[in-house]
Structure formats: C-alpha cells, structure tokens
Design an enzyme around this catalytic site. Structure first.
Site: not given
Ligand code: PAF
Length: 278
Positions: A27, A31, A34, A58, A144-145, A150, A173, A182
C-alpha cells in the site's frame, strides 16, 4: 532498465517481458521491510512488479484510510533504487467497477483474532489480492510475516480457490531496538514510540518460555506494565495456518501475536516459535 509505471491491465501487459514474474503487493509508504520483500522477489523471478494501492475495501469506517500515508514519489525512488521493473499504481476506479457485486469472503478464519478486531478487513484484503493476482499474473508473490494472519489467509485462499501462484512469506524487519517496521510507525510521537517497544519486548519475553500458559503470562506481564497509553487489543498464541488458539499440549510451530493501540496508532506484531519440539 527504466522503471515502468503501469496504471491498468493494458499497461501491465505492455510491460511484460516474458519469463517469471514476482509480485510484491504493497500500500506504499515503502520502508526497509518492503525493500527486503523486493530483494527476495528479485531472487525468485526475472521481472519484479511492485503494486502500490491503498485499498479502500480493507479499511473499516473508523479506520485510517484517509490519513494512510501516501508517498508515491518517494516510493518510486525506493523502487528505482531496488531495481524494480514495474510499479503497478492503479486508481480505485481502475481496480473496482462502480457496480461491482462479487468479492472474496474470508470465511470463519477471517472473523477471528485480527478479523474480530477489524470486521470485513480480510474480505477486503483477499478481494484486492485476488484481483492483483489476476491482473499481474505473477508466478510468485511475496508477503511480510509481520501480517501473519494476512499471510495465512492468502495461503488459504490460494489453496481453496486453486489460484496458480506460489506464496512466499518474508521475515519481519525490525529497528535495532526491536520495533517492527510498519508504515504506521510514522504516526507515533517520540514518547509513543518508546511505549510501542512493549510489543516486541512482550513477544521476546513470551517466546523464551516453554509452555503456552507461561508464554501468554510472560508476554501479558510486559504489556500490562507499559502504562495507560498502550491499549491491548489482543494477545494470542495460535496455530500459524489456522489462527486457532493452541492448547497446552500443542507441538510444533505457533505464532504469538499482539495488537495494541499506542496513543492513536494501532500496531500489530508477532513471532513464530516452536512448542514441545520432539
Ligand atoms: O499488506 C498490505 O500492505 C496490504 O494488506 C496488501 C496485501 C497490499 C493488500 O492491500
């Protein structure tokens, strides 16, 4: 290679070079966490696609959709520096038809733990992730874990709906002091950031204990001592695949997961541990 920015299916198709594709769904507000997903993606495929889309589906009505950090120019720089091939950056209109009807239902597993705290959240996540898979058609997708439920739900969807993609989880991380990275950390004041360290400390303390009851108690003790600015949403010890609470005799991997609001910022974190190893 020049970084390509695609905004829709046509743009994605034009950007395809053949070979295997790895997708890193995000999204934005990218950082170091990612970056580690992107680096892992690079080892798994010929072409790396990063999607950047703040998915309205979401977020609950009282959640932070409108204030969620949107840092597209900085994100592009990160992607360039990491050698990403394609950034997929659709608008909400590109993704969702105005008269859309059908979405993914996350089932009972989407209603427990994080799903109980955020009703509808996993339906929104799974719907957009399935759409991203259909649009990008990756061979492998990296998550990511840190968002452990999710990741488990996406694995479940891929198994239940026979989605032809390999799901890879990547380790969380952390800052040197333990705080899990985050995009929401940027909301924390300096004081709240100190309070937020209780999450990783609680997980660390809990993970050092040998039994589920002692794990939960040790973690809870740290959280309870964190003061009134930390409000615990949940602290659970669960099976990594189902997110059902594990019992005292559970053997094998388990996830100790926590969600808490620090000031006005909701944070989640988890660690995986092994119980009663043979
Ligand atoms: O983890 C996220 O950033 C979001 O939930 C995702 C997987 C990109 C779905 O919008």
């Amino acid at each position: 290679m020049e970084l390509i920015v695609a905004r829709n299916r046509e743009g994605l198709l034009k950007a395809r070079t053949g070979g295997e594709v790895a997708l890193v769904p995000t999204m934005g507000a990218l950082h170091e966490g990612h970056r580690s997903l992107i680096r892992l993606a690079r080892t798994r495929a010929d072409q790396v696609v990063v999607s950047i889309f703040v998915n309205p589906l979401q977020f609950g009505p009282t959640e932070d959709f409108s204030r969620y950090p949107r840092t597209f120019d900085a994100d592009l720089e990160v992607c360039r520096a990491e050698g990403v091939d394609v950034v997929f950056h659709p608008s909400a209109e590109d993704i969702y038809l105005p008269d859309r009807q059908v979405s993914v239902h996350s089932g009972r597993m989407g209603e427990i733990v994080e799903g109980a705290a955020r009703p509808g959240h996993f339906d929104g996540v799974l719907t957009v992730v399935l759409k991203l898979f259909n649009l990008v058609q990756p061979h492998v997708a990296i998550f990511g874990q840190k968002d452990a439920q999710q990741l488990a739900m996406i694995r479940r969807m891929v198994a239940d709906l026979d989605v032809p993609v390999e799901i890879v989880g990547a380790p969380t991380v952390r800052e040197p002091d333990g705080l899990a990275l985050s995009s929401r950390n940027r909301y924390l004041t300096a004081e709240d950031r100190q309070v937020a360290l209780a999450l990783s400390r609680a997980l660390h303390k809990g993970a050092a204990e040998p039994t589920p009851s002692r794990i939960r108690a040790a973690a809870r003790e740290i959280l309870d001592a964190a003061g009134p600015r930390l409000f615990v949403d949940y602290l659970v010890l669960v099976d990594p695949a189902t997110f059902a609470e594990v019992g005292e005799s559970h053997a094998g991997p388990a996830v100790l997961a926590v969600a808490a609001t620090v000031g006005t910022t909701r944070l989640i974190d988890n660690v995986t541990l092994t119980l009663n190893p043979a």
